[in-house]
Design an enzyme around this catalytic site. Structure first.
Site, PDB file in Angstrom:
ATOM      1  N   TYR A 190       0.830  -1.213   0.000  1.00 43.61           N
ATOM      2  CA  TYR A 190       0.000   0.000   0.000  1.00 43.61           C
ATOM      3  C   TYR A 190       0.864   1.262   0.000  1.00 43.61           C
ATOM      4  O   TYR A 190       0.694   2.155  -0.833  1.00 43.61           O
ATOM      5  CB  TYR A 190      -0.900  -0.026   1.243  1.00 43.61           C
ATOM      6  CG  TYR A 190      -1.773   1.199   1.421  1.00 43.61           C
ATOM      7  CD1 TYR A 190      -2.761   1.525   0.494  1.00 43.61           C
ATOM      8  CD2 TYR A 190      -1.631   2.034   2.543  1.00 43.61           C
ATOM      9  CE1 TYR A 190      -3.579   2.631   0.673  1.00 43.61           C
ATOM     10  CE2 TYR A 190      -2.445   3.140   2.728  1.00 43.61           C
ATOM     11  CZ  TYR A 190      -3.414   3.436   1.791  1.00 43.61           C
ATOM     12  OH  TYR A 190      -4.219   4.544   1.964  1.00 43.61           O
TER      13      TYR A 190
HETATM   14  N1  LIG Z   1      -9.410   5.098   5.402  1.00 43.55           N
HETATM   15  C1  LIG Z   1      -8.271   5.639   5.798  1.00 43.55           C
HETATM   16  O1  LIG Z   1      -7.889   5.570   6.989  1.00 43.55           O
HETATM   17  C2  LIG Z   1      -7.415   6.407   4.823  1.00 43.55           C
HETATM   18  C3  LIG Z   1      -6.325   7.133   5.323  1.00 43.55           C
HETATM   19  C4  LIG Z   1      -5.515   7.839   4.437  1.00 43.55           C
HETATM   20  C5  LIG Z   1      -5.808   7.833   3.084  1.00 43.55           C
HETATM   21  N2  LIG Z   1      -6.869   7.116   2.615  1.00 43.55           N
HETATM   22  C6  LIG Z   1      -7.152   7.134   1.182  1.00 43.55           C
HETATM   23  O2  LIG Z   1      -8.451   7.634   1.004  1.00 43.55           O
HETATM   24  C7  LIG Z   1      -8.989   7.136  -0.218  1.00 43.55           C
HETATM   25  C8  LIG Z   1     -10.407   6.638   0.007  1.00 43.55           C
HETATM   26  O3  LIG Z   1     -10.363   5.558   0.919  1.00 43.55           O
HETATM   27  P1  LIG Z   1     -11.605   5.131   1.825  1.00 43.55           P
HETATM   28  O4  LIG Z   1     -11.097   4.967   3.194  1.00 43.55           O
HETATM   29  O5  LIG Z   1     -12.785   5.998   1.567  1.00 43.55           O
HETATM   30  O6  LIG Z   1     -11.852   3.650   1.249  1.00 43.55           O
HETATM   31  P2  LIG Z   1     -13.163   2.893   0.743  1.00 43.55           P
HETATM   32  O7  LIG Z   1     -14.326   3.227   1.572  1.00 43.55           O
HETATM   33  O8  LIG Z   1     -12.746   1.475   0.622  1.00 43.55           O
HETATM   34  O9  LIG Z   1     -13.380   3.501  -0.707  1.00 43.55           O
HETATM   35  C9  LIG Z   1     -12.501   3.227  -1.753  1.00 43.55           C
HETATM   36  C10 LIG Z   1     -13.148   3.690  -3.039  1.00 43.55           C
HETATM   37  O10 LIG Z   1     -12.276   3.359  -4.136  1.00 43.55           O
HETATM   38  C11 LIG Z   1     -13.042   2.703  -5.129  1.00 43.55           C
HETATM   39  N3  LIG Z   1     -12.227   1.762  -5.885  1.00 43.55           N
HETATM   40  C12 LIG Z   1     -11.472   0.756  -5.379  1.00 43.55           C
HETATM   41  N4  LIG Z   1     -10.950   0.043  -6.391  1.00 43.55           N
HETATM   42  C13 LIG Z   1     -11.392   0.612  -7.552  1.00 43.55           C
HETATM   43  C14 LIG Z   1     -11.195   0.326  -8.931  1.00 43.55           C
HETATM   44  N5  LIG Z   1     -10.452  -0.706  -9.327  1.00 43.55           N
HETATM   45  N6  LIG Z   1     -11.781   1.125  -9.847  1.00 43.55           N
HETATM   46  C15 LIG Z   1     -12.551   2.183  -9.450  1.00 43.55           C
HETATM   47  N7  LIG Z   1     -12.768   2.505  -8.169  1.00 43.55           N
HETATM   48  C16 LIG Z   1     -12.193   1.725  -7.234  1.00 43.55           C
HETATM   49  C17 LIG Z   1     -14.136   1.967  -4.354  1.00 43.55           C
HETATM   50  O11 LIG Z   1     -15.274   1.753  -5.179  1.00 43.55           O
HETATM   51  P3  LIG Z   1     -15.698   0.362  -5.846  1.00 43.55           P
HETATM   52  O12 LIG Z   1     -15.351  -0.725  -4.902  1.00 43.55           O
HETATM   53  O13 LIG Z   1     -17.168   0.557  -6.071  1.00 43.55           O
HETATM   54  O14 LIG Z   1     -14.938   0.310  -7.140  1.00 43.55           O
HETATM   55  C18 LIG Z   1     -14.483   2.993  -3.297  1.00 43.55           C
HETATM   56  O15 LIG Z   1     -15.418   3.918  -3.775  1.00 43.55           O
HETATM   57  C19 LIG Z   1      -8.001   6.061  -0.703  1.00 43.55           C
HETATM   58  O16 LIG Z   1      -7.187   6.588  -1.718  1.00 43.55           O
HETATM   59  C20 LIG Z   1      -7.161   5.774   0.520  1.00 43.55           C
HETATM   60  O17 LIG Z   1      -5.855   5.323   0.168  1.00 43.55           O
HETATM   61  C21 LIG Z   1      -7.680   6.410   3.456  1.00 43.55           C
END
Ligand SMILES: NC(=O)c1ccc[n+]([C@@H]2O[C@H](COP(=O)([O-])OP(=O)(O)OC[C@H]3O[C@@H](n4cnc5c(N)ncnc54)[C@H](OP(=O)(O)O)[C@@H]3O)[C@@H](O)[C@H]2O)c1
Length: 297
Positions: A190
């Site tokens: 990651y």
């Molecule tokens: N959660 C944390 O603690 C955290 C911390 C720092 C940064 N982030 C970053 O924040 C961002 C959002 O994360 P989140 O926590 O909201 O995660 P999440 O709830 O799992 O959402 C991830 C999103 O990415 C989409 N996605 C995944 N694979 C995909 C693909 N192959 N094609 C198109 N869309 C895709 C998913 O939609 P589908 O499954 O419908 O495709 C979903 O809408 C990410 O970039 C993550 O690295 C998260």
């Protein structure tokens, strides 16, 4: 253990958590409306979590939001909710790891809307697995690179030319504090893929600025979403709701700074550079101790 729980609970929400994750809180409503009203904003990963919350917030503030993700039903639901509330959103179901599909997406978006004002590169996937459990899992590294690096690169290759030709636009990268603090055990796939896009994005930003296309890298702290939920150690760490994190994205679109990050990540980055070897030795020792304890159980 019972005695420490209230302390941990106080740390994981409330003012301390706010101070550690999002000290500036919500964005000014009028400023957001002025920044996005009538603008076309593309948000990837808009079906769940931070992307969904961001898309909803921007659409309510008057943006035309283009929602990209794989899960059609979830996108349809967001579009319907927004339409019912008088806002405008369009769903573009796409697997961002499919390069032909991303090319088709950018072509279609430009044909249907003429241009995009703001791109929020948010879709992502995390994997937490030690390297000893990954020896026969090359696909972990391929998959994280595909969604966290190659997909968003391809998307910008398709959208950036028209933004630069118009001489305006803003790019937002949802990165993680993990790329700024010492590399943590179990997060190799990651963190490496997020770091790859962080570096690509900042390099591109330095070129696009000459055409008045601005860019913000957001180094998010923990957000309580389906991505972070499986990691039980995160339950006792201060984190934001998707809606709180979406306020940070909105602030990036209003103020257009080069970087948004929790204050302590700046400190950690400097400290890491200054005392890298001892710090990595401590992290490594801690990992080895944890592993031993697990073996003895
Ligand atoms: N959660 C944390 O603690 C955290 C911390 C720092 C940064 N982030 C970053 O924040 C961002 C959002 O994360 P989140 O926590 O909201 O995660 P999440 O709830 O799992 O959402 C991830 C999103 O990415 C989409 N996605 C995944 N694979 C995909 C693909 N192959 N094609 C198109 N869309 C895709 C998913 O939609 P589908 O499954 O419908 O495709 C979903 O809408 C990410 O970039 C993550 O690295 C998260």
């Amino acid at each position: 253990m019972a005695g420490i729980n209230p302390v941990l609970a106080a740390l994981t929400r409330g003012p301390v958590a706010d101070w550690l994750t999002n000290p500036r809180g919500g964005v000014d409503e009028r400023a957001l409306r002025d920044a996005v009203h009538g603008k076309i904003v593309l948000v990837t990963g808009a079906s769940f979590g931070l992307g969904e919350a961001t898309a909803r917030r921007l659409a309510h503030a008057g943006a035309t939001v283009l929602l990209v993700a794989r899960t059609r039903d979830a996108l349809r639901e967001v579009v319907k909710d927004l339409a019912d509330a008088g806002s405008t959103a369009h769903a573009y179901p796409t697997d961002l790891t499919d390069m032909d599909a991303v090319a088709a997406l950018t072509e279609r978006v430009l044909a249907e809307h003429g241009h995009v004002d703001v791109v929020v590169s948010n879709a992502g996937k995390s994997i937490r697995r030690s390297i000893s459990d990954s020896y026969d899992r090359m696909h972990d590294f391929e998959r994280t690179m595909a969604i966290n690096y190659l997909g968003p690169v391809k998307l910008l290759l398709g959208l950036l030319p028209s933004m630069r030709a118009r001489g305006e636009g803003h790019l937002v990268n949802i990165s993680t504090i993990g790329v700024r603090i010492p590399p943590a055990p179990r997060w190799a796939a990651y963190q490496a893929s997020k770091t790859a896009f962080d570096v690509f994005f900042r390099s591109v930003a330095s070129e696009a600025a000459s055409d008045h296309v601005t860019a913000t890298s957001i180094y998010m702290a923990l957000i309580k979403t389906r991505m972070s939920a499986p990691t039980k150690t995160f339950d006792n760490i201060p984190g934001m709701s998707p809606e709180e994190a979406a306020e940070i994205v909105c602030r990036a679109i209003v103020d257009r700074p080069a970087k948004i990050s929790p204050w302590w990540a700046d400190v950690a980055e400097v400290a890491t550079a200054a005392v890298r070897r001892p710090l990595e030795a401590v992290v490594s020792k801690r990992f080895a101790l944890g592993r031993r304890r697990k073996e003895l159980r």
